[in-house]
Design an enzyme around this catalytic site. Sequence first.
Site, PDB file in Angstrom:
ATOM      1  N   ASP A 108     -12.373 123.601  97.973  1.00 58.75           N
ATOM      2  CA  ASP A 108     -11.501 123.914  98.939  1.00 58.75           C
ATOM      3  C   ASP A 108     -11.818 123.726 100.834  1.00 58.75           C
ATOM      4  OD1 ASP A 108      -8.797 124.666 100.145  1.00 58.75           O
ATOM      5  OD2 ASP A 108      -9.850 127.267 101.389  1.00 58.75           O
ATOM      6  N   HIS A 135     -17.960 117.431 106.510  1.00 55.95           N
ATOM      7  CA  HIS A 135     -18.643 118.439 105.407  1.00 55.95           C
ATOM      8  C   HIS A 135     -18.159 118.457 103.887  1.00 55.95           C
ATOM      9  CE1 HIS A 135     -13.791 117.354 106.623  1.00 55.95           C
ATOM     10  NE2 HIS A 135     -13.572 118.789 105.600  1.00 55.95           N
TER      11      HIS A 135
HETATM   12  P1  IMP Z   1      -7.035 121.372 101.259  1.00 55.14           P
HETATM   13  O1  IMP Z   1      -9.263 121.393 100.499  1.00 55.14           O
HETATM   14  O2  IMP Z   1      -6.901 120.548 100.239  1.00 55.14           O
HETATM   15  O3  IMP Z   1      -7.151 122.785 101.069  1.00 55.14           O
HETATM   16  O4  IMP Z   1      -6.951 121.591 102.729  1.00 55.14           O
HETATM   17  C1  IMP Z   1      -7.036 121.983 103.405  1.00 55.14           C
HETATM   18  C2  IMP Z   1      -6.761 121.260 104.871  1.00 55.14           C
HETATM   19  O5  IMP Z   1      -7.750 121.205 105.975  1.00 55.14           O
HETATM   20  C3  IMP Z   1      -5.520 119.723 104.849  1.00 55.14           C
HETATM   21  O6  IMP Z   1      -4.610 120.228 104.539  1.00 55.14           O
HETATM   22  C4  IMP Z   1      -6.052 119.243 106.231  1.00 55.14           C
HETATM   23  O7  IMP Z   1      -5.340 119.690 106.797  1.00 55.14           O
HETATM   24  C5  IMP Z   1      -7.715 120.332 106.281  1.00 55.14           C
HETATM   25  N1  IMP Z   1      -8.700 119.351 106.172  1.00 55.14           N
HETATM   26  C6  IMP Z   1      -9.906 119.569 104.811  1.00 55.14           C
HETATM   27  N2  IMP Z   1     -10.456 118.581 105.454  1.00 55.14           N
HETATM   28  C7  IMP Z   1     -10.034 117.666 106.507  1.00 55.14           C
HETATM   29  C8  IMP Z   1     -10.724 116.477 106.133  1.00 55.14           C
HETATM   30  O8  IMP Z   1     -11.711 116.164 106.747  1.00 55.14           O
HETATM   31  N3  IMP Z   1     -10.187 115.655 107.725  1.00 55.14           N
HETATM   32  C9  IMP Z   1      -8.993 116.586 108.368  1.00 55.14           C
HETATM   33  N4  IMP Z   1      -8.010 117.706 107.415  1.00 55.14           N
HETATM   34  C10 IMP Z   1      -8.944 117.935 106.971  1.00 55.14           C
END
Ligand code: IMP
Length: 196
Positions: A70, A179
Amino acid sequence: MRLLVATRNRHKLEEIRQIFALPGLELLAADEVPGLPEEVVEDEVTFEGNALKKARELGAASGLWAMADDSGLEVEALGNEPGVRSARYAGEPCSTPANNEKLLRELEGVADRRARFRCVIALRAPDGREWSVEGRCEGRIIGAPRGANGFGYDPLFVPDGHDATFAELDGATKNALSHRGHALRRAAELWHGLLA
Ligand code: IMP
């Protein structure tokens, strides 16, 4: 050994396959394993809680080793918002342009632009043991989007020590700094340690 990667996101899966290219390890995507829940509701208040929840639900349903992540953006001046709500910051259905516009609006006239991306990766053994590792990337939010690579908030985020946004950097450079790259390398070390 078979490891279920609890994502249906092809972009993330590709990154994971590159970093987890280990002998004797077969990576399976969630859509390659029948009978798994379509979606795990990400309703925990921390990245770690959501990553563990996904690994736990898909690991228990499949009986396999499971790995889930996440991630999201924390902005200092917004009290670490959008955080776990990064994907749905401007409401649902999730919209990247709407999220980015909202972020710029919230930061209008704000001098402190410090922000960080965080990613937590959870690993779960078939016997229920669990681990998690985290990667972070510190940077700042600029005033208008720049660049066409990547996804999400990439066009608004400049990592510390650089002038380009994540969306202006090539994939390999972003992976080295990001990250998710840091968290994946830590997860690979953890995996090596578990197999040793
Ligand atoms: P999840 O980990 O797929 O739930 O990501 C959550 C949200 O965080 C994504 O939809 C993006 O909006 C943002 N996010 C996470 N990692 C990145 C990245 O590497 N670049 C840009 N946005 C990110």
